[in-house]
Write a protein that holds these residues in place. Sequence first.
Motif, mmCIF file in Angstrom:
data_model
loop_
_atom_site.group_PDB
_atom_site.id
_atom_site.type_symbol
_atom_site.label_atom_id
_atom_site.label_comp_id
_atom_site.label_asym_id
_atom_site.label_seq_id
_atom_site.Cartn_x
_atom_site.Cartn_y
_atom_site.Cartn_z
ATOM 1 N N ASN A 80 9.936 9.859 -7.898
ATOM 2 C CA ASN A 80 11.279 10.172 -8.372
ATOM 3 C C ASN A 80 12.325 9.131 -7.967
ATOM 4 O O ASN A 80 13.476 9.463 -7.723
ATOM 5 C CB ASN A 80 11.686 11.561 -7.872
ATOM 6 N N GLY A 81 11.925 7.892 -7.934
ATOM 7 C CA GLY A 81 12.876 6.814 -7.672
ATOM 8 C C GLY A 81 13.614 6.454 -8.943
ATOM 9 O O GLY A 81 13.296 6.962 -10.020
ATOM 10 N N PRO A 82 14.583 5.541 -8.842
ATOM 11 C CA PRO A 82 15.403 5.201 -10.008
ATOM 12 C C PRO A 82 14.606 4.629 -11.188
ATOM 13 O O PRO A 82 14.991 4.825 -12.331
ATOM 14 C CB PRO A 82 16.405 4.170 -9.479
ATOM 15 N N SER A 128 3.570 -0.062 -5.047
ATOM 16 C CA SER A 128 4.617 -0.011 -4.027
ATOM 17 C C SER A 128 5.964 0.484 -4.578
ATOM 18 O O SER A 128 6.410 0.066 -5.646
ATOM 19 C CB SER A 128 4.810 -1.404 -3.435
ATOM 20 N N SER A 129 6.607 1.338 -3.805
ATOM 21 C CA SER A 129 7.896 1.920 -4.193
ATOM 22 C C SER A 129 8.980 0.877 -4.406
ATOM 23 O O SER A 129 9.944 1.124 -5.130
ATOM 24 C CB SER A 129 8.399 2.862 -3.096
ATOM 25 N N ILE A 130 8.862 -0.264 -3.770
ATOM 26 C CA ILE A 130 9.938 -1.253 -3.827
ATOM 27 C C ILE A 130 10.240 -1.645 -5.267
ATOM 28 O O ILE A 130 11.371 -1.988 -5.603
ATOM 29 C CB ILE A 130 9.583 -2.510 -2.976
ATOM 30 N N GLU A 136 0.882 -1.157 0.000
ATOM 31 C CA GLU A 136 0.000 0.000 0.000
ATOM 32 C C GLU A 136 0.924 1.211 0.000
ATOM 33 O O GLU A 136 2.005 1.164 0.570
ATOM 34 C CB GLU A 136 -0.834 -0.049 1.275
ATOM 35 N N VAL A 137 0.515 2.281 -0.642
ATOM 36 C CA VAL A 137 1.405 3.428 -0.760
ATOM 37 C C VAL A 137 1.041 4.475 0.279
ATOM 38 O O VAL A 137 -0.120 4.866 0.373
ATOM 39 C CB VAL A 137 1.311 4.026 -2.186
ATOM 40 N N PRO A 138 2.019 4.926 1.089
ATOM 41 C CA PRO A 138 1.693 5.910 2.120
ATOM 42 C C PRO A 138 1.239 7.228 1.496
ATOM 43 O O PRO A 138 1.647 7.564 0.389
ATOM 44 C CB PRO A 138 3.008 6.083 2.877
ATOM 45 N N VAL A 139 0.416 7.923 2.229
ATOM 46 C CA VAL A 139 -0.061 9.224 1.761
ATOM 47 C C VAL A 139 0.986 10.273 2.125
ATOM 48 O O VAL A 139 1.303 10.451 3.293
ATOM 49 C CB VAL A 139 -1.401 9.568 2.431
ATOM 50 N N ARG A 167 21.895 -3.395 -1.294
ATOM 51 C CA ARG A 167 20.963 -2.529 -2.034
ATOM 52 C C ARG A 167 19.505 -2.750 -1.668
ATOM 53 O O ARG A 167 18.698 -1.843 -1.756
ATOM 54 C CB ARG A 167 21.170 -2.710 -3.546
ATOM 55 N N TRP A 168 19.139 -3.975 -1.251
ATOM 56 C CA TRP A 168 17.714 -4.263 -1.029
ATOM 57 C C TRP A 168 17.287 -4.150 0.429
ATOM 58 O O TRP A 168 16.081 -4.142 0.727
ATOM 59 C CB TRP A 168 17.351 -5.647 -1.587
ATOM 60 N N TRP A 169 18.239 -4.071 1.358
ATOM 61 C CA TRP A 169 17.865 -4.077 2.782
ATOM 62 C C TRP A 169 16.981 -2.884 3.155
ATOM 63 O O TRP A 169 15.863 -3.045 3.638
ATOM 64 C CB TRP A 169 19.117 -4.117 3.659
ATOM 65 N N TRP A 170 17.492 -1.678 2.863
ATOM 66 C CA TRP A 170 16.730 -0.498 3.307
ATOM 67 C C TRP A 170 15.410 -0.331 2.559
ATOM 68 O O TRP A 170 14.375 -0.084 3.188
ATOM 69 C CB TRP A 170 17.608 0.763 3.237
ATOM 70 N N PRO A 171 15.418 -0.493 1.223
ATOM 71 C CA PRO A 171 14.114 -0.427 0.542
ATOM 72 C C PRO A 171 13.111 -1.451 1.093
ATOM 73 O O PRO A 171 11.911 -1.174 1.164
ATOM 74 C CB PRO A 171 14.468 -0.730 -0.923
ATOM 75 N N SER A 172 13.608 -2.628 1.527
ATOM 76 C CA SER A 172 12.682 -3.617 2.096
ATOM 77 C C SER A 172 12.089 -3.110 3.411
ATOM 78 O O SER A 172 10.893 -3.281 3.665
ATOM 79 C CB SER A 172 13.386 -4.951 2.336
ATOM 80 N N LEU A 173 12.921 -2.483 4.242
ATOM 81 C CA LEU A 173 12.382 -1.926 5.494
ATOM 82 C C LEU A 173 11.388 -0.800 5.217
ATOM 83 O O LEU A 173 10.426 -0.600 5.954
ATOM 84 C CB LEU A 173 13.505 -1.411 6.390
ATOM 85 N N MET A 174 11.654 -0.079 4.131
ATOM 86 C CA MET A 174 10.742 1.028 3.766
ATOM 87 C C MET A 174 9.360 0.507 3.385
ATOM 88 O O MET A 174 8.371 1.226 3.462
ATOM 89 C CB MET A 174 11.315 1.822 2.585
#
Lengths: 114, 309
Positions: free
Chosen positions: B272-274, B106-108, A4-7, B187-194
Amino acid sequence: MTYEVPVAPGESADIEETTGSEREGWPLWEVFVRARRGISHVHIGSLHAADPESALQNARDVYTRRGEGVSVWVVPSEQVYAFEPEAAADYVEANEKVYRLATAYDIPDEVGQM
Amino acid sequence: MTTPEEKFQALIDAEEKVEPPDWMPEGYRKNLIRQIAQHAHSEIIGMQPEGNWISRAPTLHRKAILMAKVQDEAGHGLYLYSAAETLGVKRDEMQELLHQGKHKYSSIFNYPTLSWADMGAIGWLVDGAAITNQVMLTRCSYGPYARAMVRICKEESFHQRQGYEILIRLCQGTSEQKEMAQDALDRWWWPSLMMFGPHDSESTHTEQSMEWKIKRVSNDDLRQQFVDMTVPQAEYLGLEIPDPELRWNPERGHYDFGEIDWEEFWRVVKGNGPMNRERLEHKVRAWEEGTWVREAAAAHAAKKAARAA
Ligand SMILES: [Fe+2]
Ligand SMILES: [Fe+2]
């Protein structure tokens, strides 16, 4: 959260539900799967397809990739009839005739299993 | 007289499921549509980072596994669109809204997959994070969503295990292979926590979602669960988690860990991600290139129906 995408601060949480152009796409089908012989088909979800043949093929690929079924039915969703929400509530609330249940009757223990 | 809202909340408090076409508060419906549509879009876009490596898988066996996994993700997207449709939104409309950039995912999936080891890291970490969240969602109050999650969770376990196994093999391999695995983890650790979202203190709507039992565990609690589960798995691989503040806290009975780079977090969320632009362009192109297939299938169906009539 995860998928889910945060607001973002200052953004609205509301999401648009339509483009206004009412895209329909292929018709919707309800999918029923018989998990194994001896039990009934059970509703498992829906999908879109142009015709019954491709609906069946899609149902096989989408819902039974791991031996979840031995038989599949697809039914056009518009052919499924159900009670309207208010009538459905009455329908559920009407289940109050306890004398229809076996448990409503006291049988003495001496009689044994009945 | 109880109001519909009270009746609705009583049903949820009693751990019953809401089923279509039950009456529901507009906010509940909107909240679910947003969440389910974003979840569906994430599964669909999520095919791209891994699809990128199908043609370059190191063996035929790995290629078959990866194809099966990517096909599962397509299936997950379809189960979820099906659940969203029970709330009155159309699948093709959701697709179009995604293409127009009005729906998000999802940003991931806006990070690139640079090496084969990324296939391992994604299965282990990204699918692992998804599982943590999705196990909670199997108990969600909305029946069709909860049922979709049960199906998805069964399949995710395969995803996570095949990913972890890729890393086991790499870590048992040459020093170069092990470096590849470490680089992927870095490279994947922090994006996974995000993936677990903002801190609970920053997170809007959490309280209402909890009361409606759409969400049942908070972002920070899920993130902690994930870290606690994952650290020993990294140790087994002999890889180092890229966080100098990571350590076991015996008082809390949990691992402490460092702070996420929230600037990066919001940058990717805001588009604005990669890989944001490339992912969406690819999706739109695939849809446009499939137009003739959809049209041909519809024409074929119409012809057959006319013949049968
Ligand atoms: Fe998935
Ligand atoms: Fe997955």
